[in-house]
Motif scaffolding. Structure first.
Motif, PDB file in Angstrom:
ATOM      1  N   ARG A 109      -9.226 -46.072 -35.397  1.00 38.39           N
ATOM      2  CA  ARG A 109      -8.979 -46.667 -33.917  1.00 38.39           C
ATOM      3  C   ARG A 109      -9.834 -47.725 -33.704  1.00 38.39           C
ATOM      4  O   ARG A 109     -10.986 -47.992 -34.269  1.00 38.39           O
ATOM      5  N   ARG A 111     -11.676 -48.481 -31.111  1.00 32.09           N
ATOM      6  CA  ARG A 111     -12.925 -48.273 -30.452  1.00 32.09           C
ATOM      7  C   ARG A 111     -13.931 -48.365 -31.410  1.00 32.09           C
ATOM      8  O   ARG A 111     -15.055 -49.059 -31.197  1.00 32.09           O
ATOM      9  N   ASP A 112     -13.990 -47.633 -32.502  1.00 34.40           N
ATOM     10  CA  ASP A 112     -14.884 -47.426 -33.439  1.00 34.40           C
ATOM     11  C   ASP A 112     -14.509 -47.399 -34.844  1.00 34.40           C
ATOM     12  O   ASP A 112     -15.509 -47.464 -35.579  1.00 34.40           O
ATOM     13  N   GLY A 113     -13.256 -47.745 -35.049  1.00 36.02           N
ATOM     14  CA  GLY A 113     -13.111 -47.533 -36.519  1.00 36.02           C
ATOM     15  C   GLY A 113     -12.737 -46.320 -37.146  1.00 36.02           C
ATOM     16  O   GLY A 113     -12.500 -46.158 -38.410  1.00 36.02           O
ATOM     17  N   GLN A 114     -12.953 -45.138 -36.370  1.00 38.46           N
ATOM     18  CA  GLN A 114     -12.832 -43.808 -36.986  1.00 38.46           C
ATOM     19  C   GLN A 114     -11.425 -43.488 -37.463  1.00 38.46           C
ATOM     20  O   GLN A 114     -10.547 -43.546 -36.780  1.00 38.46           O
ATOM     21  N   ASP A 134     -25.677 -46.465 -41.194  1.00 43.31           N
ATOM     22  CA  ASP A 134     -25.977 -46.453 -39.910  1.00 43.31           C
ATOM     23  C   ASP A 134     -25.803 -45.000 -39.521  1.00 43.31           C
ATOM     24  O   ASP A 134     -25.780 -44.082 -40.099  1.00 43.31           O
ATOM     25  N   ARG A 136     -23.454 -43.167 -37.709  1.00 43.24           N
ATOM     26  CA  ARG A 136     -22.036 -42.776 -37.778  1.00 43.24           C
ATOM     27  C   ARG A 136     -21.576 -41.872 -39.001  1.00 43.24           C
ATOM     28  O   ARG A 136     -22.102 -42.251 -40.218  1.00 43.24           O
ATOM     29  N   ARG A 140     -14.577 -44.889 -41.433  1.00 38.99           N
ATOM     30  CA  ARG A 140     -14.166 -45.571 -40.582  1.00 38.99           C
ATOM     31  C   ARG A 140     -13.340 -46.794 -41.583  1.00 38.99           C
ATOM     32  O   ARG A 140     -13.722 -47.094 -42.924  1.00 38.99           O
ATOM     33  N   GLN A 142     -10.816 -50.394 -40.832  1.00 36.35           N
ATOM     34  CA  GLN A 142     -10.242 -51.496 -40.014  1.00 36.35           C
ATOM     35  C   GLN A 142      -9.159 -52.271 -40.818  1.00 36.35           C
ATOM     36  O   GLN A 142      -9.413 -53.749 -41.273  1.00 36.35           O
TER      37      GLN A 142
END
Length: 274
Positions: A109, A111-114, A134, A136, A140, A142
């Motif tokens: 998505r 917003r955050d690549g999830q 990191d 998260r 993820r 993109q």
């Protein structure tokens, strides 16, 4: 004999079995060991120091052994499973069947690549990111955001036409087939695909995304294609080269296998096009 098939030709049952074996390796903790190993070599391989897995002639045999170990782990779960390959010069769209919910799931998505669908989405509960760069803990992607186009078949052909395997300075500045395939020079094949997928694939912990294995299975296939086209052009260097792995030197972390032992893939598996 294991036959590695184009992911686009997998049956629904083959996709299901592959995914189930990958998820089981994750559940048992064996999967994350592969992520840890890869990240250690990404961080350790430097242009001006010792280099084994990347930026070096042994990029291709190192990853061949890495994939063989992973495939063996999959087959310890389900003997019918083989690593598929992703021909990104043909399946070039985020809408390709590779990214469908019944296989790897799609892009992340905005917003955050999830990743929100498929068996590796956080909501499925099977795929916590434990070895990470990191905080998260979700997969993820993109797709196509960081670089627009995957390599074309014409670009692949231009690299396959290169005669010499590798040459000094034996790093990311080298000319030759290996470095043009790895992507530090020329049209940029391997590296560009990592960046096109984005998310964890654009980092040292790239095996967190199961597409890593399909991408590298295709890189491995391209090496085999190059060998067939250039039977007189072998692995280089053959000896006496500091900081890189010569033909008959063993490779870390295994220390029991040489590039010379991995030149013929047909000793271990075939491709559906062989």
């Amino acid at each position: 004999m294991t036959v590695r098939k184009n992911q686009a030709s997998l049956t629904a049952d083959e996709k299901r079995r592959f995914v189930a074996a990958v998820v089981e390796l994750k559940r048992s903790g064996r999967y994350d060991a592969f992520v840890t190993t890869h990240n250690a070599f990404i961080l350790g391989d430097t242009d001006n120091g010792e280099r084994t897995g990347h930026r070096s002639p042994s990029f291709l045999p190192w990853h061949r052994r890495f994939l063989l170990d992973f495939e063996s782990a999959l087959q310890s779960v389900d003997a019918s499973v083989a690593l598929p390959y992703w021909d990104w010069s043909t399946d070039r769209s985020p809408r390709s069947s590779l990214w469908a919910p019944d296989f790897l799931g799609g892009t992340g998505r905005a917003r955050d690549g999830q990743v929100m669908d498929g068996p590796f989405a956080a909501s499925a509960g099977n795929w916590p990111i434990n070895v990470r760069v990191d905080g998260r803990t979700f997969l993820r992607r993109q797709l196509g955001s960081n670089v627009r186009e995957l390599p074309t078949r014409a670009e692949v052909e231009s690299v396959l036409s290169t005669e010499m395997y590798d040459m000094p300075p034996w790093n990311s500045a080298s000319d030759g087939f290996r470095n043009h395939l790895e992507g530090w020079r020329g049209v940029n094949l391997h590296n560009r695909v990592h960046v096109w997928v984005g998310g964890q694939m654009a980092t040292g912990v790239s095996p967190n995304d199961p597409v890593f294995w399909l991408h590298h299975a295709y890189i491995d296939k391209l090496w085999a294609e190059w060998q067939r086209r250039h039977p007189g052009s072998g692995y280089l260097p053959t000896g006496g080269t500091p900081d890189v792995v010569d033909l008959d030197e063993t490779m870390k972390p295994w220390n029991d296998v040489r590039p010379a032992d991995l030149l013929d893939h047909t000793a271990h598996y075939t491709f559906d096009t062989d």
